[in-house]
Enzyme design. Structure first.
Site, mmCIF file in Angstrom:
data_model
loop_
_atom_site.group_PDB
_atom_site.id
_atom_site.type_symbol
_atom_site.label_atom_id
_atom_site.label_comp_id
_atom_site.label_asym_id
_atom_site.label_seq_id
_atom_site.Cartn_x
_atom_site.Cartn_y
_atom_site.Cartn_z
ATOM 1 N N ASP A 40 1.553 -1.625 11.526
ATOM 2 C CA ASP A 40 0.924 -1.297 10.788
ATOM 3 C C ASP A 40 -0.465 -0.564 12.123
ATOM 4 O OD1 ASP A 40 0.024 -0.512 8.062
ATOM 5 O OD2 ASP A 40 -0.654 -2.467 8.187
ATOM 6 N N ARG B 203 5.422 -10.338 0.314
ATOM 7 C CA ARG B 203 5.858 -9.899 -1.225
ATOM 8 C C ARG B 203 6.888 -10.490 -1.990
ATOM 9 N NH1 ARG B 203 5.742 -3.255 1.031
ATOM 10 N NH2 ARG B 203 3.333 -3.470 2.422
ATOM 11 N N CYS C 38 -4.314 -3.794 5.124
ATOM 12 C CA CYS C 38 -5.103 -2.603 5.121
ATOM 13 C C CYS C 38 -6.312 -3.598 4.895
ATOM 14 C CB CYS C 38 -4.990 -1.325 4.272
ATOM 15 S SG CYS C 38 -3.686 -1.335 3.022
ATOM 16 N N GLN D 116 4.609 -5.979 9.511
ATOM 17 C CA GLN D 116 5.013 -4.587 9.925
ATOM 18 C C GLN D 116 4.193 -3.647 10.701
ATOM 19 O OE1 GLN D 116 2.700 -3.851 6.269
ATOM 20 N NE2 GLN D 116 3.970 -2.749 5.161
ATOM 21 N N LYS E 117 1.962 11.076 0.688
ATOM 22 C CA LYS E 117 2.280 10.577 1.331
ATOM 23 C C LYS E 117 3.217 11.594 2.590
ATOM 24 C CE LYS E 117 5.824 7.497 -0.256
ATOM 25 N NZ LYS E 117 5.400 5.905 -0.159
ATOM 26 N N HIS F 70 -4.012 2.106 10.943
ATOM 27 C CA HIS F 70 -5.299 2.404 9.991
ATOM 28 C C HIS F 70 -5.685 3.595 10.874
ATOM 29 C CE1 HIS F 70 -3.555 -1.256 7.452
ATOM 30 N NE2 HIS F 70 -3.372 0.316 6.607
ATOM 31 N N HIS G 58 -2.674 5.482 6.083
ATOM 32 C CA HIS G 58 -1.742 4.319 6.673
ATOM 33 C C HIS G 58 -0.568 4.958 7.114
ATOM 34 C CE1 HIS G 58 -3.481 1.903 2.660
ATOM 35 N NE2 HIS G 58 -4.202 3.270 2.836
#
Length: 661
Positions: free
Chosen positions: A403, A383, A354, A401, A488, A405, A534
């Site tokens: 991902d 991670r 992000c 990911q 979320k 945004h 997200h």
RNA sequence: GCCGACCUGGCGCAAUUGGUAGCGCACCGCUCUUGUAAAGCGGGGGUUACGGGUUCGAGUCCCGUGGUCGGCUCCA
């Protein structure tokens, strides 16, 4: 006296108990005025009573809870000293925690199980006795963990709240036919009437350590897990389900089908995808890209490492540094006397994408005309997961990911969230998952970790809730489950054998737009702060890959299968005939091979069936003359004399329509 | 990270009380191929995860490291 029994008025003797109401042995407890009670519970005038069948969810829990007691009794008979922790029923079974001097060994479980079965035969009654706190302390004086629970009562004992209820304490005594007390435990109940009722349809599955009261600062107790069922058939069926799940294990299939591996040389939780797995992954990604493009997402790219400053601004270093790989320290220079000549920089592997996307947003002045702005990236993140939690592809240290945004204005929030949810569900369906429910994670107002104003949370949460409700899917609340920066929705999918996996998350962020001071210029010429969403759909490609592997048990549908078709000639001389057809299909993008090896036909069929190839095409003299092939599928079924033209259509259609065969 | 178990050729497994590694599949070669889940013969391949130690001798015993598995805790 008069009671309401199974919804009808009934007159019973003043001293009546549940035993007097039921002849049916499958009724193992009663519900009195909506509270679960033992069958031996003395009824009062005006009570509303219904029976609890051993097959019901509540009945099964009681069975399993009683089985747990039986196990604890057996353990304390065999192992002295063994101090009792908690022992609740869980899904499909039960566990009990013990403080023992030596961890249990597999042979110990067999011994305990054997003793439990003997205890069943002893026909001990399970009898409830209500006690004062003082009595309870006296009875449990040798059980330090129970004494701790007496002090806590129902206050936060976690899932083990079966020990103590809200009201008075009670103990359950296992009483021999001769009236002597064989064993007792502090317990809220209710229980089956008798050890015989537990039956013998149970088994102990495994033992492992577990922190007392779920806190890693506490001592670890030894936990034994078991499963218990009303009938042997159900018990055996459950063990078969476990076996079925083991067969689907993506870690095993990953090796068998040559999809991916975790070379020790690279490090824990870091996967490599082999060519066959690479095909699946590429197809998954390609299709996702195509759909994102159609849905108005723009593709961005960002590096894997960054200076620490970025994660200081984003707050990741403040909140999640434990979960990040430690920094690379670069560029510092020291003089001969050791003093710093040049300030160095810390670079971090990114745990999230992000902040990078935010920098892209912030790279220039943004207009309301650009919103909603949807940035998408297959972003690789790293991670530092604790070693004990790594698990195949579903919990890794390096992952990609899918991902996105989304930057939206206030007014666009609800409609964009609706779009995103539709998009996510539609795409998951295309990959073959159809059974969903939603979870809405909200904040705990008592917990100070959540940032942002009350109104903002209020509005964000209610927006998510209305979008979730409008989807028509079941919505499960998850209070306190929100990230610190926003609420979320997560999409939970059930796979082919009914297990649920958390897939996509759609998360509102009330934090980062503030921290990065994001702005756009509205139609009014004023500066406004965008709202940020997200959204990960697969979660991570690796994890989704693992889930799909298990969902399909390795039988990927043709569009995903690494090899879609294999041609098997009945004898060598028909190889060319099949090869010609294969070449044609290959020119249409079909992943097809012809097996020209010198194995016999039967062996080839076996090999490619075990490799889970969707279509096996056979051809011999008959086919060559008629211009046909015969299809053989993974389940052994076959279709003969299909013309080449029809075969082509059939294969291409299955691939294009993403259907399973 | 914590507790426990485990680690033998690519995969699945063997190896009596410690006496210097075997089998099946896979792989390679040769022979053989006609209708829906294993053709025959031969061959190559392992410093038993890695590093120490005990012992005349270690796959077997001890210690450490790495990894895996089952849980717990965690999961932005």
């Amino acid at each position: 006296m008069n009671i309401i029994f199974e919804e009808s008025p009934k007159e019973v003797a003043d001293s009546a108990t549940g035993f007097d109401l039921f002849q049916d042995r499958s009724i193992v407890a009663i519900k009195v005025n909506d509270e679960l009670r033992d069958l031996s519970h003395k009824l009062s005038d005006g009570d509303t009573v219904i029976g609890v069948s051993i097959d019901s969810d509540e009945g099964l829990s009681i069975l399993r809870h009683s089985a747990a007691h039986l196990m604890a009794q057996a353990v304390q008979e065999i192992f002295d000293p063994a101090k009792l922790g908690i022992g609740p029923p869980i899904k499909d079974g039960f566990y009990f925690d013990f403080d023992v001097e030596e961890p249990f060994k597999p042979e110990d479980l067999k011994k305990i199980e054997k003793r439990m079965k003997e205890l069943v035969g002893k026909s001990q009654r399970f009898v409830r006795r209500e006690v004062s706190d003082e009595e309870a302390r006296e009875l449990m004086k040798n059980e330090p963990y129970k004494l701790e629970l007496i002090g806590l009562k129902s206050a936060d004992v976690g899932e083990g709240a079966a020990e103590v209820g809200a009201g008075t304490l009670s103990v359950y005594e296992n009483i021999n036919p001769d009236g002597t007390i064989a064993w007792m435990d502090l317990c809220r109940g209710p229980h089956l009437p008798n050890s015989r009722t537990v039956g013998k349809s149970f088994s102990l599955l495994r033992s492992a350590a577990a922190y007392w009261r779920g806190n890693e600062n506490n001592k670890q107790l030894q936990r034994i897990y078991g499963t218990a069922w009303p009938t042997q058939e159900q018990h055996d069926a459950h063990l078969e389900r476990l076996e079925e799940a083991a067969k689907r294990d993506h870690r095993k299939l990953g090796v068998d089908l040559d999809l991916f591996s975790f070379p020790e040389e690279i490090g824990s939780g870091l996967a490599v995808f082999h060519p066959k797995g690479g095909v699946i992954r590429r197809v998954m990604e390609d299709y996702s890209r195509k759909r994102h493009e159609e849905a108005g997402y723009e593709f961005v790219y960002s590096p894997h490492i960054t200076k620490s400053n970025l994660f200081e601004i984003s707050g990741h270093l403040q909140w999640y540094s434990d979960g990040m790989f430690p920094p690379m320290k670069l560029d510092a220079e020291y003089a001969d006397d050791g003093t710093l000549k040049r300030q160095g920089q810390d670079y971090y592997l990114k745990p999230m994408n992000c902040p990078f996307h935010i920098l892209i947003f912030r790279s220039r002045q943004r207009s309301y005309r650009e919103l909603p702005l949807r940035m998408f990236e297959f972003g690789s993140v790293y991670r530092y997961e604790k070693s004990g939690v790594l698990h195949g592809l579903t919990r890794v240290r390096g992952m990609t990911q899918d991902d996105a945004h989304l930057f939206v204005s206030n007014e666009q929030l609800e409609s964009e969230l609706t779009n995103v949810l539709d998009f996510v569900l539609g795409l998951l369906r295309d990959y073959g998952l159809n059974d969903f429910y939603l979870e809405l994670s909200t904040r705990d107002p008592e917990n100070p970790k959540f940032v942002g104003s009350d109104e903002l949370w209020e509005r964000a949460t209610s927006t998510l809730e209305s979008v979730a409700s409008a989807s028509g899917l079941q919505l499960v609340p998850d209070p306190g489950g929100a990230a610190f920066y926003g609420p979320k929705i997560s999409v939970q999918a059930r796979d082919a054998i009914g297990r649920t996996w958390q897939m996509s998350t759609i998360q509102l962020d009330l934090n980062l737009p503030e921290r990065f001071d994001l702005e756009y210029v509205g139609s009014d010429g004023e500066r406004h702060r965008p709202i940020m969403i997200h959204r990960a759909l697969f979660g991570s490609i690796e994890r989704f890959f693992g889930v799909l592997t298990e969902h399909y048990a390795g039988h990927f549908p043709p569009w995903l299968a690494p090899v879609q078709v294999v041609g098997v000639p009945i004898a060598d001389e028909f190889g060319d005939y099949l090869q010609k057809f294969a070449d044609e299909l290959r020119s249409h993008g079909v992943r097809i091979e012809v097996d020209h090896s010198d194995n016999r036909m039967q062996k080839k069929i076996r090999d490619h069936t075990m490799a889970k190839v969707p279509f096996i095409l056979l051809a011999g003299a008959r086919d060559q003359e008629a211009g046909t092939v015969s299809f053989r599928y993974r389940d052994g079924s076959q279709e003969n004399d299909i013309s080449l033209a029809d075969a082509r259509i059939k294969i291409l259609k299955a691939i294009n329509d993403k259907t399973q065969v």
